[in-house]
Design an enzyme around this catalytic site. Structure first.
Site: not given
Lengths: 593, 593
Positions: B400, B173, B227, B195, B107, B102, B476
């Site tokens: 979830h 979801h 999940d 998920d 993801h 998804h 970063d």
């Protein structure tokens, strides 16, 4: 022969009558309510009530002297926060007394820091709270010794202090001996709930004394100061009885040891756990400095009931079958150095997780601690523990009334004015809505801030324009109040992208840079893997010096230094940002030889 | 004449049959499941499935390529985390494809960083997810262009990739087009829930296709990858229908504008809000970069339904009566620079809070953000807004499945082995308990970690001893992977008590210190108010140099420097701690002239 008891009673009434008469003489003054402690939560840690007459005479009583807990993201390294007492220090000769509602650190914790500064006034509080104050004071041998007068919950003897008469009533909270106050003043009565909840079926406490609250309220309540912490939570708070039932399910099912972590100050919960251990044939180990202290005080003052011989030492428990052992300890917030963290890190002196251990988190998670608690749970489960926490079943109830409890209390008291305290602004506003819903005019809801001065006159209550200093006083290590916003902002910057120190040695005769500039950096990048970046930065530094060195010789040396430093800082910072999209704190040092 | 459609069908069956026959030839190999992405949550961001034959031939498919979000306390300054792909990079010529469940960033978010490194394999996913991947890719003009094959949810055409055959099914979801995968391999079938939640009455989605799940499961499920995020939450998850009903109550009561903040990726919720705005005669402003992008993609691909003309620009909304305006925006986590934060800071280009605004927080709070969200709410209420958040009523449902949903799904699928993923260890263990409760032998529950290799053979599934690199890769700024544990530890130290730089100039001829040592400190104390402390520190520094300068002349200059620096660091740190109980990072610099 006169009955001595009757005689004493007559004398007492005479005394009290004469005082009442004094109070009833015509007085021209104003009562000022000044919340001074807490971060955003109004009057959570300290509130002053000042009776001030036109002739300038002032009398002050203080409710609670506690510490605040820092928000770790924006106050890195701060241990805790104490109330700003500038106003009280200036007026310390007028302070008559301190009233303490209950024994939690956010209500007693600043006493060792502030008592002396405000003239060590007498403290009135309930026996358990007194015990906890004295125990904490032992950690501060140099602090002034407090004078504490115990408030007895039977007999309800009013305390007369100048123009104030103080009554009190029992409320429920997560620690026994919690009090609310009813303070009579020449301009009307102030009721302060303290930290409170209403539990009709507590397990080891009496229900909040609503009968007495109603009785007191019949004398009229000008301002009700209301604990607003949970005003946004709908419905009634769950009773401790329900919590106890759920905890019992855990004891029924546990095949090995029960390790329960909770706040050291949550004595009600600790009592429940001890009781259940007794019922299910378990001995109890109490671990963790603060939890030991609290239970010791509670035991000594008969605030804990337990079967004889139930408490054992940790080393004894190791020889017993696990299903006969309970361990109650600190660490429900995964605090560094707490018992539970030490067990998880395999650094505890006696305990490791063993198969069939059930670890119970019987407390809410303080905002900001979620991640570390999540990590701690994970480590414990990896070591073989079964975890039960409050999101899985009701094994923790807050100590603060929910919206319907606030409705109930306010309806019983029928105050003229409602002043929400002990909460963030949006919690205060939730109390405001409840007040309006119950028929109070909106202008009769007093939304104060720390430092506000609420003026109570016989005909009205207003939030004045006056402000007393209420900025946060940070305690970090031994330093009290020496950390300010600048230091905190620096710490935040350092945490984000680290530091980059540039050291240049300049020959003050020729203006040449001697050797290569030194660079020291921490928390920015791995220097070893950034040789190219460092080389380019050094080149840039030299160019900056060359460009700016013409100031040498023209102006006074101090200005030259500042000019070069400023340029170095700007240009190096910009260069590093362009190359890394990071903003380390750049500190230039120019050494002239 | 042959019917072309029938002809095509015959051809297809022939093709598929011939492939099936290939697969059915006797094969000696093992399927390896390797979760590689995520912090503690196993396989949350990336999982590899590798078919490896005895002859050494390897085929890999990847499920999801997402980013992880840092825990701010222990990873200061880190933007996000990407999966460690060392193993995949070494084997990139064997990667056949990427399957994406998804369109959430955890993801898809690492694709721009990793696609090229792993050889840019073809991506299979649903249309909306494809749209979101391409849109995100536009922010990375230099990244390789992904090749994406759309998965159609009607017709369910299996994807054949080497020894794998991939089927898929629709799950619920918090974003449309969420998929679970059913992956046939020579040693058995792997089902991956993605998920997922099960919503029998979703508002703008179809219920999870449990019929298809059962149908697929009839072919046998060797391993069910489940999940586990909410496995510790008892009961069934509340339906989006209930959420919608509660949101409708808000729209009914709101007298002014409705300002709803939610995750930009929560398209289901955004659809609900748009629908309700239409019903209650409101125009809609979408504000915030990521939310605009997501709704644009969803609109273009027909994943949003809305009355024509409902969307207006912010400046238009300012001319309309407030009760005809809705604003949906980012900022439910009080993120810096989000729309809601800007409004609160009075820095938003168009919007300020006006009386009767209702601000809805329709999302859970991500652990770690509680304090800042609390502060944001407070500021908004101070400006006159009414706040509604998810603790006051059900206006947010997780994406979830809860424990009972996991029970239901596992019961329907009847797997041989159960492998909890996408959760912390203690969540995995909660799934284990559910599995055991449903009759699975405990050894058939596979509790893997990131970097684990799960070996699926035709007769058994085991967690092997092998480990692949799975340490976190920090991003970063522009740096990917250049921040390690040392840099992070330094940042934490700097945040706690700041930095204390000591600069000493030593005459390399005489060993004398020239002038007074320089001290630069940030985040430690106010230097101006600590003159006495600084003076004593300077004295100490001079003494340390004097004591250690005898090394000069005896040993080589480099060692002398290190020795002096080491002593300076130790003694200054100790002195400062004794005097302040703080431990700033002490950085000594010795300059020899």
């Amino acid at each position: 022969m006169a009955n001595p008891i009757v005689l004493e009673k007559i004398k007492r009434e005479a005394r009290s009558k004469s005082k009442k008469e004094i109070i009833k003489e015509p007085i021209d003054g104003v009562l000022r309510i000044i919340p001074l402690g807490g971060l955003e939560e109004v009057g959570r840690n300290l509130t002053a009530l000042e009776w001030r007459q036109k002739n300038g005479q002032s009398e002050i009583i203080i409710i609670d002297v506690g510490i605040g807990f820092p928000e770790s993201e924006i106050m890195p390294g701060i241990d805790f926060i104490i109330p700003n007492t500038e106003y009280l220090e200036k007026n310390k000769e007028n302070i008559l007394a301190i009233l303490i509602t209950h024994g939690h650190y956010d209500h007693i914790g600043a006493l060792p820091y502030l008592l002396e500064k405000i003239g060590n006034p007498i403290i009135y509080t309930a026996p358990l709270t007194k015990g906890l104050i004295l125990k904490r004071q032992a950690d501060f041998p140099e602090a002034v010794k407090p004078a504490i007068e115990e408030i007895k919950k039977t007999g309800y003897r009013p305390i007369r202090l100048g123009h104030f008469t103080i009554e009190y009533f029992h409320v429920n909270h997560s620690i026994p001996d919690s009090l609310g106050f009813f303070i009579k003043t020449p301009v009307g009565n102030i009721m302060h709930t303290g930290d409170f909840k209403i539990d009709f079926t507590p397990v080891f406490d009496q229900p909040a004394d609503l009968g007495r609250v109603v009785q007191l309220a019949e004398e009229g309540v000008k301002v009700l100061m209301m604990d607003s912490t949970n005003a946004n939570n709908p419905g009634h708070l769950v009773s401790e009885r329900k919590i106890m039932e759920n905890l019992e399910l855990i004891f029924q099912k546990a095949k090995g040891r029960v390790i329960a972590a909770t706040f050291a100050s949550l004595l009600e919960r600790i009592q429940q756990l001890i009781y259940l251990s007794g019922v299910y044939g378990r001995k109890v180990v109490i671990e963790g400095h603060s939890m030991k202290i609290n239970t010791e005080v509670a035991k000594r003052l008969n605030y804990l009931s337990y079967p004889k011989g139930i408490f054992i030492r940790p080393e004894e428990s190791l020889k017993m079958p696990p299903h006969q052992v309970s361990i109650f300890c600190t660490g429900s917030q995964a605090e560094d150095g707490s018992v539970l963290s030490k067990i998880a890190d395999r650094e505890h002196r006696y305990f490791r997780i063993i198969p069939n251990d059930t670890v119970v988190f019987s407390s809410s998670i303080i905002p900001g601690n979620e991640n570390v608690v999540q990590d701690l749970k994970d480590v414990l489960v990896r070591q073989g523990a079964k975890i039960i926490h409050y999101q899985m079943m009701d094994i923790h109830a807050s100590g603060h009334a929910f919206a319907d409890d606030i409705r109930l209390f306010t309806s019983l008291v029928k105050p003229e004015y409602l002043m929400p305290v002990h909460g963030y602004f949006h919690m205060q506003k939730a109390v405001e809505e409840i007040g309006v819903e119950l028929g109070l005019p909106r202008e009769n809801i007093i939304i104060a801030q720390n430092g506000s001065v609420v003026e109570v006159k016989s005909n009205k209550v207003v939030l004045s324009q006056e402000r007393q200093p209420a900025n946060l006083v940070y305690v970090d290590g031994l330093g009290v109040g020496d950390i300010g916003e600048v230091v905190l902002r620096d710490r935040q910057t350092l945490a984000q992208d680290g530091i980059f120190v540039v050291i240049v040695t300049v020959d003050s005769q020729t203006g040449d840079t001697r050797t290569s500039p030194d660079i020291i950096s921490r928390g920015f990048v791995y220097l070893k893997e950034s040789k190219e970046l460092l080389r380019e930065t050094r080149d840039l530094i030299k160019r900056v010096i060359e460009k700016n060195v013409r100031f040498l010789g023209e102006e006074s040396p101090i200005i030259q230094d500042e000019q070069i430093k400023y340029r170095l800082k700007e240009e190096v910072a910009e260069f590093l940002f362009k190359r890394t999209k990071r903003r380390p704190m750049v500190l230039p040092v120019v050494i002239k030889i």
